[in-house]
Write an enzyme that holds these catalytic residues in place. Structure first.
Site, PDB file in Angstrom:
ATOM      1  N   LYS A   1      44.407  49.144  31.639  1.00  0.00           N
ATOM      2  CA  LYS A   1      45.280  48.129  31.032  1.00  0.00           C
ATOM      3  C   LYS A   1      44.556  46.807  30.823  1.00  0.00           C
ATOM      4  O   LYS A   1      44.591  46.224  29.736  1.00  0.00           O
ATOM      5  CB  LYS A   1      46.503  47.918  31.911  1.00  0.00           C
ATOM      6  N   ASN A   2      43.895  46.305  31.872  1.00  0.00           N
ATOM      7  CA  ASN A   2      43.265  44.993  31.771  1.00  0.00           C
ATOM      8  C   ASN A   2      42.132  44.965  30.757  1.00  0.00           C
ATOM      9  O   ASN A   2      41.930  43.964  30.070  1.00  0.00           O
ATOM     10  CB  ASN A   2      42.769  44.553  33.147  1.00  0.00           C
TER      11      ASN A   2
ATOM     12  N   ARG B   1      51.340  37.754  29.422  1.00  0.00           N
ATOM     13  CA  ARG B   1      50.275  36.856  29.845  1.00  0.00           C
ATOM     14  C   ARG B   1      48.939  37.204  29.197  1.00  0.00           C
ATOM     15  O   ARG B   1      48.157  36.311  28.847  1.00  0.00           O
ATOM     16  CB  ARG B   1      50.139  36.888  31.377  1.00  0.00           C
TER      17      ARG B   1
ATOM     18  N   ASP C   1      53.657  38.809  35.314  1.00  0.00           N
ATOM     19  CA  ASP C   1      54.194  38.981  36.655  1.00  0.00           C
ATOM     20  C   ASP C   1      54.457  37.644  37.334  1.00  0.00           C
ATOM     21  O   ASP C   1      53.683  36.703  37.199  1.00  0.00           O
ATOM     22  CB  ASP C   1      53.210  39.768  37.538  1.00  0.00           C
TER      23      ASP C   1
ATOM     24  N   ASP D   1      44.808  43.743  42.687  1.00  0.00           N
ATOM     25  CA  ASP D   1      45.859  44.581  42.126  1.00  0.00           C
ATOM     26  C   ASP D   1      46.170  45.809  42.975  1.00  0.00           C
ATOM     27  O   ASP D   1      47.185  46.468  42.755  1.00  0.00           O
ATOM     28  CB  ASP D   1      45.480  45.035  40.710  1.00  0.00           C
TER      29      ASP D   1
ATOM     30  N   MET E   1      44.525  35.720  46.579  1.00  0.00           N
ATOM     31  CA  MET E   1      44.585  35.108  45.253  1.00  0.00           C
ATOM     32  C   MET E   1      45.989  34.694  44.826  1.00  0.00           C
ATOM     33  O   MET E   1      46.153  33.719  44.095  1.00  0.00           O
ATOM     34  CB  MET E   1      43.979  36.059  44.226  1.00  0.00           C
TER      35      MET E   1
END
Length: 434
Positions: A22-23, A97, A121, A319, A341
């Protein structure tokens, strides 16, 4: 709003193929805006966030051909910059985002870019300073209208520059990198993120004609070129989904083979799972997880409690910490999960405690998990998914729990996981979409 109904405990077996990352997809799809020529991208995950970005580019004027649910061609010959001022653009772009990464390509190619405050998110403060700091170092001017929550970046002329990023932001690095490849002169980005997603973006840009060195390190050197051409690119398997499947197999005592998992690109993920006592075998490009009656968390050499913490690559990706936390609830031993984070990503633990887990939430960043060693199974519960990663962690918990569980707001899970219910049902899960 849709929901999952899960009847557990589920014992799964068989093979499963991870989706495309996805990223990475969000980055390389935005990079198609850097050229007027055709760019073909394969292994695109068919998930909500990525599909929203593709529709956004189409509304901006990008010509898009869909060869299959996972393969597209993009041709950004004529971008409608006026569309970027419309309410429709603000509404669509603010819901995702990852679409913030259209700004770098637009700035490099057209000298201006507009963007509303992005969504995504709700996992704590996720500032954009790194993006705009990089743009300003290249010579751009930044404006923010707080009443409209709208960002504007524009420049009559960009010029290569040396910059030290204040944090190794993945999306910030990608955005500045994409602006730099068409900027005259030499740009050096120190403290750049170096995740496999960034490496893949660099490799794709290089095939398009960009001049980038230092790929895979935290120092990127970019010599600007005048124009980029088209190319073909294939997205890596999603490391977060691979890690989720490893954790799911251990938690549910299932025997699973993850096919085409690209283990060489997983970094510390296999090691972190081994520290949790989870057995796995790398067989070429596949990962085999045998059924385990129990798994025992290691301690440090001096006998102190194991800590699993996130860090910039090559450290452990944040993640996956939600998955490690839920897997620890049925381990033998205890572990401290330290989410450095994001300060709100551990707030889903109350749902696990309701299911019978033994967890102490120390503060917004840390939780101590006391494992049950499969002695006391979790019990079914009704819960709501707060974000993508917590959502899949709750799904893993429900698959291992006794009785019926219901997870509401599964659109959050659909944002990051492609047809997850259908794929898991094929190997023995009992998930019904309502």
């Amino acid at each position: 709003m849709s929901s999952f109904e899960i009847t557990g405990p589920c014992r799964m077996s068989g093979e499963i193929i991870p989706q495309g990352a996805k990223n990475e997809a969000l980055q390389v799809i935005c990079a198609t805006l850097l050229t007027s020529e055709k760019v073909v991208i394969d292994n695109i995950p068919d998930i909500l966030d990525v599909n929203h970005l593709i529709r956004l580019l189409e509304e901006m004027g990008v010509e898009i051909d869909r060869f299959s649910p996972n393969k597209y061609a993009f041709r950004a010959g004529n971008i409608d910059l006026e569309y970027l001022q419309t309410k429709e653009f603000r509404k669509r772009a603010s819901s995702l985002r990852g679409s913030i990464m259209i700004m770098g390509p637009l700035l490099a190619r057209y000298g201006k870019a507009y963007f509303p405050k992005p969504g995504g998110d709700k996992i704590g403060r996720r500032r954009l300073d790194t993006h705009f700091f990089g743009f300003e170092k290249l010579g751009a001017r930044f404006e923010f209208k707080p009443d409209e929550i709208f960002y504007t970046v524009h420049a009559e002329e960009l010029k290569g520059a040396h910059m030290l990023l204040d944090e190794a932001s993945v999306t910030g690095t990608a955005n500045v990198l994409m602006a730099a490849v068409l900027t005259p002169g030499t740009t050096t980005i120190y403290n750049a993120a170096c995740e496999p997603y960034i490496q893949q973006l660099c490799k794709m840009l290089t095939r398009m004609g960009a001049d980038i060195s230092g790929i895979g390190s935290n120092l990127l050197i970019i010599n600007g070129v005048e124009v980029l051409k088209g190319c073909e690119h294939r997205i890596l398997p999603d490391m977060i989904e691979v890690g989720s499947f490893i954790g799911m197999a251990a938690m549910t005592q299932s025997e699973i083979t993850i096919k085409n998992a690209a283990p060489a690109e997983l970094g510390l993920i296999p090691l972190a799972f081994s520290r949790m006592g989870i057995n796995l075998e790398i067989r070429g490009e596949d990962i085999y997880i045998p059924a385990q009656a129990q798994y025992e968390i290691e301690t440090f050499i001096d006998g102190s409690i194991m800590t699993i913490a996130d860090a910039p690559w090559p450290g452990l990706t944040p993640d996956l910490l939600s998955v490690f936390l839920v897997v620890a609830t049925q381990a033998k031993g205890s572990v401290l999960i330290h989410q450095k984070m994001f300060e709100s990503r551990l707030f889903f633990v109350d749902k696990l405690i309701d299911m019978g887990a033994s967890i102490i939430l120390c503060d917004p960043h840390r939780a101590t998990v006391i494992g049950h060693n499969h002695g006391n199974s979790l019990r079914g519960s009704v819960m709501t998914s707060p974000d993508i990663r917590a959502g899949v962690a709750l799904l893993i918990a429900a698959l291992s729990a006794k009785g019926k569980s219901v997870i509401h707001n599964i659109e959050q899970i659909d944002r990051g996981y492609q047809n997850i219910d259908e794929r898991l049902n094929q190997i023995g899960a009992s998930i019904r979409r309502v």
